[in-house]
Structures are given as C-alpha cells and as structure tokens.
Write an enzyme that holds these catalytic residues in place. Sequence first.
Site, PDB file in Angstrom:
ATOM      1  CB  SER A 138      -0.986   0.020   1.159  1.00 38.06           C
ATOM      2  OG  SER A 138      -2.121  -0.676   1.045  1.00 38.06           O
ATOM      3  CE  LYS A 198      -3.935   0.891  -0.989  1.00 36.24           C
ATOM      4  NZ  LYS A 198      -4.732   0.431   0.200  1.00 36.24           N
ATOM      5  CE1 TYR A 226      -4.042  -1.135  -5.075  1.00 35.74           C
ATOM      6  CE2 TYR A 226      -4.770  -3.585  -4.758  1.00 35.74           C
ATOM      7  CZ  TYR A 226      -4.494  -2.114  -4.105  1.00 35.74           C
ATOM      8  OH  TYR A 226      -4.421  -2.110  -2.616  1.00 35.74           O
ATOM      9  CE1 TYR A 262      -4.914   1.529   4.545  1.00 39.31           C
ATOM     10  CE2 TYR A 262      -3.268   0.627   5.779  1.00 39.31           C
ATOM     11  CZ  TYR A 262      -3.699   0.906   4.406  1.00 39.31           C
ATOM     12  OH  TYR A 262      -2.894   0.529   3.482  1.00 39.31           O
ATOM     13  CB  VAL A 297      -0.258  -5.293   3.969  1.00 41.85           C
ATOM     14  CG1 VAL A 297       0.019  -6.400   2.702  1.00 41.85           C
ATOM     15  CG2 VAL A 297      -0.926  -6.175   4.976  1.00 41.85           C
TER      16      VAL A 297
HETATM   17  N1  GLN Z   1      -2.021  -5.429  -2.030  1.00 47.74           N
HETATM   18  C1  GLN Z   1      -2.556  -5.132  -0.741  1.00 47.74           C
HETATM   19  C2  GLN Z   1      -4.169  -5.331  -0.841  1.00 47.74           C
HETATM   20  O1  GLN Z   1      -4.738  -4.790  -1.733  1.00 47.74           O
HETATM   21  C3  GLN Z   1      -2.064  -3.780  -0.126  1.00 47.74           C
HETATM   22  C4  GLN Z   1      -2.779  -3.657   1.138  1.00 47.74           C
HETATM   23  C5  GLN Z   1      -1.867  -2.941   2.226  1.00 47.74           C
HETATM   24  O2  GLN Z   1      -0.561  -2.837   2.127  1.00 47.74           O
HETATM   25  N2  GLN Z   1      -2.559  -2.529   3.234  1.00 47.74           N
HETATM   26  O3  GLN Z   1      -4.764  -5.906  -0.202  1.00 47.74           O
END
Ligand code: GLN
Length: 432
Positions: A63, A66, A188, A239, A257
């Site tokens: 993430s 993003k 993505y 988050y 993550v």
């Molecule tokens: N690729 C992960 C997902 O879409 C990214 C989520 C994350 O890093 N929090 O679930």
Amino acid sequence: MKAPMNDYLTELLDICGEDDGAVADYIPELAQADPDRLAVAIATLDGQVYSAGDADVEFSIQSISKPFTYALAITDLGLEGVLERIDVEPSGDAFNEISLEPSTGRPRNPMINAGAIAAHALVEGGDAPKRFERILELYSRLAGRELSVDEGVFESELDTADRNMAIAYMLKTVGTLEDDPADVVRGYTRQCAVSVTVEDLARMAATLAANGMSPDGTRVLEPAVTRQVLSVMATCGMYDAAGDWLTTVGIPAKSGVAGGLIGVLPGQVGIAVFSPRLDQHGNSSRGVRVFERLSADMGLHLMEAPESARSVVRTPRVRDDGEPSVHELAGDLRFVESERVLRGLEAEPEGDGVVVLDLHRVHRVHDVARRMLLEGVRRLRIDGHEVRLVDPDGLLPDPDVDVSEPGDDTPRDGYVPQVFDSLDEALAASGG
Ligand code: GLN
C-alpha cells in the site's frame, strides 16, 4: 569521523522493543516472509541516505504504492477530475473495506483499497500494461534506480484477490471504473508487488518531502500534487489508526501490509522502516514504535511549532536625523516574517529620508514575502522616501514598483528602487 547518524539508527533499532503482532497471511507469499527482519533508512533532500539493520532486504511495496499512484493520477487528470471520483475524507474503516460514500458513490480516500484501485485506473496509458509501465517508471525515478515486480508476490496475491475484485466490480457499478475490473485489479496488484528496500522507500519519501524535486534537481512531481498527496497521507495514510498516529508521531505516513512504513517530513527528510509483523490496523508493529521514538528524539512532530520569526528581523534603525534608516532582514522570508518587516516599515515617519532594506542575510524570499515587501516599498515611496535595496543575490528580482513620484499613489510603471551589493555601498550612495 565515524558517521553518528548510522550509529543512532542502529541504536534506535536496538531499543524499539519486543516485536508483537503477526505477518499478513491473506497473501500466502507474505506469510513466508522472515518476520524478524528490521530496517530503517532516512534520506535527506540532497540525496544522503542513512540506514541500519536489514537495509538491503527487498520486500513488496504494497500500500505504500498508493500515494505515488495517486500523485500520477492527479498529474494526468488534474486534481478536480480526480476529486470527482475519489474523496479525501478519512474513513475510519479498515484498508480493504468494501464500501463507498453513500451520498456520492466515491471511495472515501485514495489510501484505502477502493480509492487506490480507482486511482490506479485513472492513470493514463491506453492499455493496462502501458499504464503499469508508467507507474513503475515513476516509482523508479523516485527511488533513483530501476525497480521491478516480485512475480511470486504478484501471482500469490492475484490468486487470492477476491476482496479487491469485489471492490473493483463495485466501482464499476457506480461508473467510477470504465475498464474491465479484473484488468484493473491485475494492474493494481502488480503495483503493490513492486520490490523495494527501505533505502528505496526513504528516497521516494524524500522526493515528496522536497515538493517533488529529486536530489539531482529534476522535477518529478509538481508541488501542488505533492501537497495534495501529503495532506491525504496525514489524514488517511494509517487507515483507522490515522488519528492516533498523527497525534503521537505527527508525520504524514503510509504503511504497507508487507511491513514497510514511510514518513515524509515536508522540507526535511523522508523516512522508511521495515518490519513485517503487523498490528491490528495492518500497520508494521515495530515500524510504528520506531517512528514514535524517532519523532520524539529528533523533534519531528509536524504540529510542534517552529521557533517564531523573532530573530529574522533585527530591530530597525528608524532615523529622524536625516540619516538613512536601515531595516535588516535575515533567513527565510514567508508571510509571518514579512508581516514583521512591514511592521518595522510602518514605524517610518512620512518624509523624504532614505530607507534601506538590507536583504544580504536572507536565504529565500517566498512569493508571498516578495509581494508584501514590494508593497512596503511602494508605500514608502508614496510617503516620499527613497528606498535602497541591499540584495546581492537578486532575491527580489524585477522590483518594478508602480509609482513614479513621491506623494503620487496613482499606479504607474517606473519606480525601481536602487539595488546594491552591500550595505556600505547603499549608505554611501547619493540620492537616486
Ligand atoms: N496489495 C494489498 C491489498 O490490496 C495492499 C494492502 C496494504 O498494503 N495495506 O490488499
């Protein structure tokens, strides 16, 4: 001398305490990660990188991608176009919540999966591979080396991407996605599987901290874009722990993550930490602790107000004996500093005396300061003064103040204060 910064970072990792939490296992490949890895890196805006721990271990960006893809979507489509489709409100939900704003049908922000999948699809490219190529190219420019995809992580996540598929189909039903949802999730997921080290991430973060300018002086992102991205990171990057984070650490941030975590201190540094075990919000557990400690040790909390502008303007020598009066400015001139300068100028009585503005100790004049100072010059001129600038570095370029005659405040081109290289020269000059 041995570099104290590296020793500090090593110590920081030593004292960040017991690890708790668990590695993410909803992506099978991530469950294989060595949970004990730990690394930190700090990158300065001029390209110096300090690191400690497992700094050369690669992991997937997840993430943390993003904010960078959001930046590219804004660059391509313009901020307004992006805001029409993705809001910027903290959701208070988990990162993979299957929900949209009830009133508008928009994802709540680009840091949760719904908004990030939408942002990915807004990147121009014609087709999905081209779009991904542009995204990878941006990440590589920001990291200062060519990055690549961890195909194992990619395949593993794509095999189990049902939740993100659900989100993408939901986006299609409300018209936010025009492309095939499965294609978008594929792209993505590839973006999330880009392999990085903490040093790569710290460099990427530092470019955001530098308003989009890379250490070699090339512009990678526009300042308005980085401002938008950092604002969203500050409110939504962590988050449903965003409020806790902003109050304790006080640095715009984004977690991934796989255990990565970046922080961006505008105008100062980019920071990255890696430690795979996650807390209940999906943020790196030790990563959060390292940041808490770093922020406290180094005084990095954004809401801790800097020292006031007191030292920037020396008490002016306002003269009523016919000698020039000198206003000495120093440092970085922004709104607050310029207000103090104007306050000093207000003390000048009307008359035809010489007023010297000495900028030779000023590093930088921000646009607002330039406008305020020139307005001050204009008003001094209306009052009858002759204004002399000591501006050896030409920080107030083209000071074409719109009055030509003392006492005459009808705007007119022509009055240019004389500019000197030193205070002595300005004081020695005869009337102009
Ligand atoms: N690729 C992960 C997902 O879409 C990214 C989520 C994350 O890093 N929090 O679930």
